[in-house]
Scaffold this active site. Structure first.
Site, short mmCIF file in Angstrom:
data_model
loop_
_atom_site.label_atom_id
_atom_site.label_comp_id
_atom_site.label_asym_id
_atom_site.label_seq_id
_atom_site.Cartn_x
_atom_site.Cartn_y
_atom_site.Cartn_z
N GLU A 128 0.82 -1.20 0.00
CA GLU A 128 0.00 0.00 0.00
C GLU A 128 0.86 1.26 0.00
O GLU A 128 0.50 2.27 -0.60
CB GLU A 128 -0.92 0.00 1.22
CG GLU A 128 -1.96 -1.11 1.22
CD GLU A 128 -3.02 -0.92 0.17
OE1 GLU A 128 -2.71 -1.05 -1.04
OE2 GLU A 128 -4.17 -0.64 0.54
N THR A 181 -5.29 6.96 -5.55
CA THR A 181 -5.31 7.21 -4.11
C THR A 181 -4.33 8.31 -3.73
O THR A 181 -4.64 9.18 -2.90
CB THR A 181 -4.96 5.92 -3.33
OG1 THR A 181 -5.88 4.90 -3.71
CG2 THR A 181 -5.03 6.15 -1.84
#
Length: 307
Positions: A128, A181
């Site tokens: 991530e 993101t």
């Protein structure tokens, strides 16, 4: 066991009021991966189908998460990974988390489970970090634990699994645009008012209480985001119209899935979830935006062994 095939679930993160701390795994959509032990040290991505993503180990979230895993083991060999992407990158339903968690979960199984689920979360968070610039756990935690999860603390990492009502369904619509993101984080405020914080904390507590007590109305009342949604919703065409249509069709609540552009709702029962999906689809049909839609039960087990 030398080879394993796994299903890696899509996830909804934030769940309106729980930015970076709440997430849930879905049952109806996810990636598949095949991971095999090899004698050569390191991680090699040998096949990647479904999305145009880098196969270089250090540029692929599965590769980076896998390397973090390998660094903590005494295993002298390595792993080859095949990735079959059914979750589109930038969709807001945990594409990078599926790859990161699938890799480390499969590797852990092949080595006889030397690490706990919480330790796997730490490794997957490195994927991530590569994808978004932040090592957040709100997608990878539910993918690994299953169901709803609360990241109570990041330092030290503390993840709490949360039960949920048996008839709770999610409906997710993905307008065919991409919101990265990393970009959606850049527009967020770094400070909030005390008043907004108090309202948000109340909703997080209410949502967790509603999940524990099977109180669908409380779940719905708590699906309100005073901090992130007002800013991020401007990146999603037709968001307010979709939200209004979903609530009108019987959804308990509606919000942005992860960083968007996907929009999620929760509803009681599959019939309501399907009805909500039809209402959401109609909005995008009217404004001419292509979309994908998923109606799903909650996935209570997380990643699944498909062998």
């Amino acid at each position: 066991m030398e080879t394993i095939k796994v299903f890696c679930p899509a996830t909804i993160a934030n769940i309106s009021c729980g930015f970076d701390v709440l997430g849930v795994a879905l049952d109806a959509v996810g990636d598949e991966m095949i991971v095999r032990k090899v004698s050569q040290k390191g991680i090699t991505i040998t096949k990647l189908e479904g999305q145009d993503l880098p196969m270089e180990t250090l540029k692929n979230v599965a590769g980076v998460a896998g390397l973090a895993f390998l660094e903590e083991t005494e295993y002298k060999g390595g792993f080859e990974i095949e990735i079959y992407k059914n979750i589109k990158a930038g969709s807001g339903i945990g594409s990078s988390a599926a790859s990161s968690t699938g890799a480390v979960w499969a590797m852990n199984e092949l080595l006889g489970k030397p690490f706990s689920t919480l330790e796997l979360v730490k490794f997957a968070m490195e994927g991530e970090r590569l994808a978004s610039g932040v090592a957040h756990a709100d997608n990878v935690a539910p993918a690994l634990f299953g169901g709803f999860t609360l990241v109570r603390s990041y330092d030290p990492l503390d993840v709490i699994p949360i039960p949920s009502p048996s008839e709770l369904y999610a409906t997710v619509i993905h307008p065919q645009i991409e919101v990265k993101t990393s970009d959606s984080r850049k527009i967020l405020k770094t400070n909030i008012t005390l008043a907004d914080g108090i309202k948000q904390w109340g909703n997080v507590g209410g949502l967790v209480a509603g999940l524990f007590t099977d109180d669908y109305d409380l779940i719905g009342r708590s699906l309100v985001d005073h901090i992130v949604e007002p800013i991020r919703s401007i990146l999603i065409p037709g968001f307010n119209e979709v939200k209004s249509a979903a609530i009108g069709a019987g959804a308990l609540g509606c919000g942005i899935s992860g960083s968007g552009p996907s929009i999620f709702t929760f509803g009681k029962g599959e019939t309501t979830a399907q009805k909500v999906g039809e209402a959401m689809k109609e909005v995008y049909q009217n404004i001419g935006i292509d979309y994908e839609i998923h109606v799903s039960k909650i996935n209570h087990t997380g990643i699944k062994n498909l062998n």
